[in-house]
Design an enzyme around this catalytic site. Structure first.
Site, PDB file in Angstrom:
ATOM      1  N   HIS A 101      41.616  35.112  38.256  1.00  0.00           N
ATOM      2  CA  HIS A 101      40.235  34.996  38.769  1.00  0.00           C
ATOM      3  C   HIS A 101      40.238  34.296  40.142  1.00  0.00           C
ATOM      4  O   HIS A 101      39.586  34.762  41.081  1.00  0.00           O
ATOM      5  CB  HIS A 101      39.406  34.209  37.741  1.00  0.00           C
ATOM      6  CG  HIS A 101      38.030  33.817  38.165  1.00  0.00           C
ATOM      7  ND1 HIS A 101      36.895  34.278  37.534  1.00  0.00           N
ATOM      8  CD2 HIS A 101      37.589  32.986  39.148  1.00  0.00           C
ATOM      9  CE1 HIS A 101      35.826  33.764  38.127  1.00  0.00           C
ATOM     10  NE2 HIS A 101      36.222  32.958  39.098  1.00  0.00           N
ATOM     11  N   GLU A 102      40.992  33.188  40.249  1.00  0.00           N
ATOM     12  CA  GLU A 102      41.027  32.428  41.509  1.00  0.00           C
ATOM     13  C   GLU A 102      41.756  33.202  42.610  1.00  0.00           C
ATOM     14  O   GLU A 102      41.383  33.121  43.793  1.00  0.00           O
ATOM     15  CB  GLU A 102      41.665  31.056  41.305  1.00  0.00           C
ATOM     16  CG  GLU A 102      41.009  30.161  40.247  1.00  0.00           C
ATOM     17  CD  GLU A 102      39.510  30.039  40.353  1.00  0.00           C
ATOM     18  OE1 GLU A 102      38.973  30.149  41.477  1.00  0.00           O
ATOM     19  OE2 GLU A 102      38.845  29.856  39.308  1.00  0.00           O
ATOM     20  N   GLY A 144      38.760  25.979  37.363  1.00  0.00           N
ATOM     21  CA  GLY A 144      39.491  26.629  38.440  1.00  0.00           C
ATOM     22  C   GLY A 144      38.636  26.666  39.695  1.00  0.00           C
ATOM     23  O   GLY A 144      37.403  26.726  39.606  1.00  0.00           O
ATOM     24  N   CYS A 198      32.037  31.278  36.780  1.00  0.00           N
ATOM     25  CA  CYS A 198      32.502  30.960  38.136  1.00  0.00           C
ATOM     26  C   CYS A 198      31.578  29.911  38.721  1.00  0.00           C
ATOM     27  O   CYS A 198      30.355  30.040  38.615  1.00  0.00           O
ATOM     28  CB  CYS A 198      32.469  32.228  38.997  1.00  0.00           C
ATOM     29  SG  CYS A 198      33.046  31.976  40.685  1.00  0.00           S
ATOM     30  N   LEU A 199      32.153  28.905  39.366  1.00  0.00           N
ATOM     31  CA  LEU A 199      31.325  27.863  39.990  1.00  0.00           C
ATOM     32  C   LEU A 199      30.460  28.437  41.111  1.00  0.00           C
ATOM     33  O   LEU A 199      29.452  27.835  41.463  1.00  0.00           O
ATOM     34  CB  LEU A 199      32.214  26.731  40.520  1.00  0.00           C
ATOM     35  CG  LEU A 199      32.819  25.854  39.411  1.00  0.00           C
ATOM     36  CD1 LEU A 199      33.879  24.923  39.983  1.00  0.00           C
ATOM     37  CD2 LEU A 199      31.725  25.055  38.709  1.00  0.00           C
ATOM     38  N   HIS A 202      39.419  35.439  44.349  1.00  0.00           N
ATOM     39  CA  HIS A 202      38.609  34.763  45.384  1.00  0.00           C
ATOM     40  C   HIS A 202      39.322  34.801  46.739  1.00  0.00           C
ATOM     41  O   HIS A 202      38.675  34.969  47.780  1.00  0.00           O
ATOM     42  CB  HIS A 202      38.360  33.297  45.017  1.00  0.00           C
ATOM     43  CG  HIS A 202      37.244  33.086  44.039  1.00  0.00           C
ATOM     44  ND1 HIS A 202      35.941  33.433  44.308  1.00  0.00           N
ATOM     45  CD2 HIS A 202      37.229  32.530  42.795  1.00  0.00           C
ATOM     46  CE1 HIS A 202      35.164  33.097  43.274  1.00  0.00           C
ATOM     47  NE2 HIS A 202      35.931  32.546  42.338  1.00  0.00           N
ATOM     48  N   GLN A 259      35.998  29.228  47.953  1.00  0.00           N
ATOM     49  CA  GLN A 259      34.715  28.768  47.412  1.00  0.00           C
ATOM     50  C   GLN A 259      34.175  27.529  48.112  1.00  0.00           C
ATOM     51  O   GLN A 259      32.996  27.228  48.006  1.00  0.00           O
ATOM     52  CB  GLN A 259      34.855  28.475  45.915  1.00  0.00           C
ATOM     53  CG  GLN A 259      35.108  29.718  45.083  1.00  0.00           C
ATOM     54  CD  GLN A 259      35.327  29.358  43.634  1.00  0.00           C
ATOM     55  OE1 GLN A 259      36.435  29.030  43.234  1.00  0.00           O
ATOM     56  NE2 GLN A 259      34.280  29.387  42.839  1.00  0.00           N
TER      57      GLN A 259
HETATM   58  C1  QAP Z   1      37.117  30.515  36.411  1.00  0.00           C
HETATM   59  O1  QAP Z   1      35.360  28.947  36.513  1.00  0.00           O
HETATM   60  C2  QAP Z   1      37.114  30.975  34.970  1.00  0.00           C
HETATM   61  O2  QAP Z   1      28.337  28.915  35.427  1.00  0.00           O
HETATM   62  C3  QAP Z   1      36.761  29.080  36.633  1.00  0.00           C
HETATM   63  O3  QAP Z   1      26.995  26.599  35.358  1.00  0.00           O
HETATM   64  C4  QAP Z   1      36.243  30.419  34.032  1.00  0.00           C
HETATM   65  O4  QAP Z   1      35.442  26.731  36.279  1.00  0.00           O
HETATM   66  C5  QAP Z   1      37.957  31.961  34.562  1.00  0.00           C
HETATM   67  C6  QAP Z   1      31.146  26.614  35.676  1.00  0.00           C
HETATM   68  C7  QAP Z   1      36.263  30.855  32.704  1.00  0.00           C
HETATM   69  C8  QAP Z   1      37.988  32.386  33.254  1.00  0.00           C
HETATM   70  C9  QAP Z   1      37.156  31.826  32.316  1.00  0.00           C
HETATM   71  C10 QAP Z   1      30.416  27.779  35.612  1.00  0.00           C
HETATM   72  C11 QAP Z   1      30.458  25.414  35.638  1.00  0.00           C
HETATM   73  C12 QAP Z   1      32.612  26.626  35.823  1.00  0.00           C
HETATM   74  C13 QAP Z   1      29.032  27.763  35.493  1.00  0.00           C
HETATM   75  C14 QAP Z   1      34.771  27.739  36.273  1.00  0.00           C
HETATM   76  C15 QAP Z   1      28.356  26.556  35.469  1.00  0.00           C
HETATM   77  C16 QAP Z   1      29.061  25.373  35.530  1.00  0.00           C
HETATM   78  C17 QAP Z   1      33.327  27.745  36.078  1.00  0.00           C
HETATM   79 CO    CO Z   2      35.255  31.770  40.563  1.00  0.00          CO
END
Ligand code: QAP
Ligand code: CO
Length: 174
Positions: A133-134, A46, A91-92, A137, A51
């Site tokens: 979550h998004e 996401g 979270c990215l 943001h 972001q």
């Molecule tokens: C939001 O997050 C989300 O720490 C999207 O080192 C994620 O795509 C909501 C990511 C999970 C609910 C559950 C995170 C990639 C990606 C990191 C993501 C990382 C590399 C996060």
């Molecule tokens: Co995020």
């Protein structure tokens, strides 16, 4: 297409409230394509426009293993929510940290698609959590805001320390 730079917590620009999209045009469609490419490359599931430092109300998500089921939500609104669910989120913009957050387990969302047409979708499971979550943001809110002050501070310090070690020292300053 292009891979965009992702802002990292605690960048103050992540606190910006995004503005509604009034016209879905080619520029917005290009941004959506770039956001998807950026999310897939990470890889992530996401990404909100906030972001990538574009303060417009658009988010992209794809929870498929094959990265072949993109969802794009423009001006998303939650019309109805049911239940609660605790899920480990990442979270990215907060790389390397995952913590449990409580969200609604089922939501009905209304948004515009890339043709500018309104649609409604009922979501549950991981996709429902990602969309919530998004959407946070777009309000300048991060999942770390749901954690204790101590946990949030610890995450911020570790990210800042990591960044200092990755970046070359600024000439004349350090
Ligand atoms: C939001 O997050 C989300 O720490 C999207 O080192 C994620 O795509 C909501 C990511 C999970 C609910 C559950 C995170 C990639 C990606 C990191 C993501 C990382 C590399 C996060
Ligand atoms: Co995020």
């Amino acid at each position: 297409m292009a891979i965009l730079n992702i802002l990292e917590y605690p960048d103050p620009r992540l606190r910006t409230r995004a503005q509604p999209v009034d016209v879905v045009d080619d520029e917005l469609r290009r941004l959506a394509a770039d956001m998807l490419e950026t999310m897939y490359a990470a890889p992530g599931i996401g990404l909100a426009a906030t972001q990538v430092d574009v303060h417009r109300r658009m988010l992209v998500a794809d929870i498929s293993e094959e990265q072949d089921t993109p969802h794009i939500f423009i001006n998303p609104e939650i019309l109805e929510r049911r239940g609660t669910e605790v899920m480990e989120e990442g979270c990215l913009s907060v790389p390397g940290f995952y913590e449990s957050v409580t969200r609604s387990e089922w939501i009905r969302v209304r948004a515009l698609n890339l043709e500018g047409a309104s649609f409604e979708m009922e979501l549950d499971g991981l996709l429902a959590v990602v969309v919530q979550h998004e959407m946070d943001h777009l309000e300048g809110k991060l999942f770390v805001d749901y954690l204790s002050d101590l946990k949030r501070q610890r995450i911020r310090k570790r990210i800042e320390k990591g960044r200092r070690q990755r970046e070359p020292a600024t000439a004349g300053v350090l």
